[in-house]
Every structure is written in C-alpha cells, then in structure tokens.
Scaffold this motif. Structure first.
Motif, short mmCIF file in Angstrom:
data_model
loop_
_atom_site.label_atom_id
_atom_site.label_comp_id
_atom_site.label_asym_id
_atom_site.label_seq_id
_atom_site.Cartn_x
_atom_site.Cartn_y
_atom_site.Cartn_z
N HIS A 1 -6.14 7.51 17.32
CA HIS A 1 -6.68 6.63 16.52
C HIS A 1 -8.28 6.86 16.50
O HIS A 1 -8.75 7.62 17.35
N HIS B 1 -12.09 5.12 16.44
CA HIS B 1 -12.98 3.80 16.74
C HIS B 1 -14.57 4.39 16.51
O HIS B 1 -15.01 5.60 16.40
N THR C 1 -0.73 8.90 5.43
CA THR C 1 -1.92 9.30 4.59
C THR C 1 -1.88 8.21 3.40
O THR C 1 -0.67 8.13 2.99
N SER D 1 -2.12 -1.74 13.29
CA SER D 1 -0.87 -0.78 13.66
C SER D 1 0.19 -1.64 13.90
O SER D 1 1.32 -1.18 13.44
N HIS E 1 -6.65 -0.18 5.44
CA HIS E 1 -6.44 -0.02 6.96
C HIS E 1 -5.33 -1.11 7.24
O HIS E 1 -5.99 -2.45 7.40
N HIS F 1 -3.00 6.15 10.70
CA HIS F 1 -4.12 5.83 9.88
C HIS F 1 -4.84 7.41 9.48
O HIS F 1 -6.12 7.30 9.47
N ARG G 1 -10.52 4.64 -1.25
CA ARG G 1 -10.96 3.58 -0.36
C ARG G 1 -9.48 3.31 0.34
O ARG G 1 -8.78 2.30 0.10
N GLU H 1 -7.87 6.12 21.35
CA GLU H 1 -8.83 5.53 20.38
C GLU H 1 -10.11 6.76 20.73
O GLU H 1 -10.58 6.70 21.84
N SER I 1 -5.74 8.72 6.87
CA SER I 1 -6.74 8.65 5.77
C SER I 1 -8.08 7.90 6.02
O SER I 1 -9.13 7.82 5.51
N ASN I 2 -7.80 6.81 6.97
CA ASN I 2 -8.98 5.81 7.37
C ASN I 2 -9.67 6.61 8.52
O ASN I 2 -10.87 6.32 8.65
N GLU I 3 -8.85 7.11 9.52
CA GLU I 3 -9.51 7.31 10.68
C GLU I 3 -9.94 8.98 10.76
O GLU I 3 -8.73 9.65 11.41
N THR J 1 0.76 -1.10 0.10
CA THR J 1 0.09 -0.06 0.08
C THR J 1 0.85 1.25 -0.11
O THR J 1 1.58 1.42 0.86
#
Length: 196
Positions: free
Chosen positions: A93, A95, A56, A68, A65, A30, A62, A161, A32-34, A12
């Motif tokens: 992070h 959640h 990032t 960690s 992920h 994360h 999409r 989190e 770009s995800n979180e 990735t």
C-alpha cells in the motif's frame, strides 16, 4: 499462467490480475490509487517466484479508493484463488503521511513475518525506517481488520505501507531499485523459513 477478471466492487469496475507462483503472495489492492504498488508487487513476485494479485482501474482518471476491509468481495474468483493458494500475504500500500515522509509501516496480523520484512528493509534501505510496533502505526494503516484480505490467507500477512518516495521514482510509478531489492530479500527469507 496469468489470469484476469473484470469484477465490480461496491459499484466500481476493476480488473484483477493473478500470476500464480509459490505459497507466498504479493497483493496490491489499490494499484491505480497508490502509485508503484502494482509495479512493486509484480516485480518482487517475479523475482521470487511468488504469487501476485493486483487490482487496477484502467483508464480511470480518478480511481475510487475502497478501504481494504471492503475489498474482500466474495464474488471475486481470483481473490478466492489467491487466498486458497497462499499461506502468507504481503500486501503493498501507499501512504502520504506528512509526519512520516520516509517511514515504512508494517502492519497486518502476522507479526513474525512483519519483523522478517523489517530486518530486510533495515539492511537494504536504512533511509526508510521500518516500524513494526502496532501501537506506533497510525490506526488507519495497521491492517488488522479481520476482513482485510491481508489477514485472510492461512497464516495472515503483512500490510506494507510505503511512503511515496519508497514506491515511485520521480514522476513515474517505477519503484526504486533498492526498495525492490530489500523487499525481494525479505520475501525470499519468508519463503526459506516456510520451506520444509
């Protein structure tokens, strides 16, 4: 001086961005995800003069992920530099636990630092209860794996989190001001305790 590195982890492509500062480090693995975690890491680090490292996946609809513990890629030069520079890491992070929509979980290996951040959060944003008891934190959110980057700095760190409403505002990735203020206060307290 900001440094960037294009790095591939488990196939990735990612961009790592390091802003050097003090020996306390803000980490967003994360970004770009979180949503909001990259922005919060950058904001708190700038306010405190701390070091920040954000990963990032720009332009990806999409983002992938990667857990960690698998982000500790030995070939990532900026991660190595970050870990050599800082002695305590605060890893941010997100959640989406439906049973805990307002709870901030504070995991990671440095339990004393987790309690410091919990006190700052309780004082600044009491509507987001901060949980430090590892037994009360869902196993996937505990951040205690030895290969998790939060635990690779000299004194380990705290995996923070955050629920969605504690890291975003409406439909934007702008962190809520009171959360940023409380985390800033907690990081400043960590810095003061570490000062000679």
């Amino acid at each position: 001086m900001t440094s960037t590195e294009h790095v591939e982890i488990e196939g990735t492509p990612m961009v790592a961005t390091l802003v050097p500062g003090s020996e306390i480090g803000l980490l967003a693995l994360h970004g770009s995800n979180e949503g909001g975690t990259a922005e919060l890491a950058d904001l708190v680090a700038r306010r405190c003069g701390a070091t920040s490292l954000v990963f990032t996946q720009p332009g990806v609809r999409r983002p992938v992920h990667i857990p960690s513990a698998r982000m500790a890629a030995d070939h990532c030069a900026l991660l190595r530099e970050f870990l050599e520079r800082v002695f305590v890491t605060v890893s941010l992070h997100g959640h989406m636990r439906p049973d805990a929509p307002h709870t901030i979980f504070l995991g990671g290996g440095n339990r004393a630092a987790a309690r410091v951040l919990a006190e700052a959060l309780a004082a600044g944003v009491p509507r987001f209860p901060a949980v430090t008891d590892l037994a009360a934190i869902p196993p996937a959110l505990r951040g205690v794996h030895p290969r998790n980057p939060v635990n690779l700095s000299r004194l380990g760190g705290v995996q923070v989190e955050l629920p969605l409403t504690a890291r975003t505002s409406g439909s934007t990735d702008v962190p809520p001001g009171p959360v940023a203020d409380a985390l800033t206060a907690g990081v400043k307290e960590l810095m003061s305790r570490a000062a000679p």
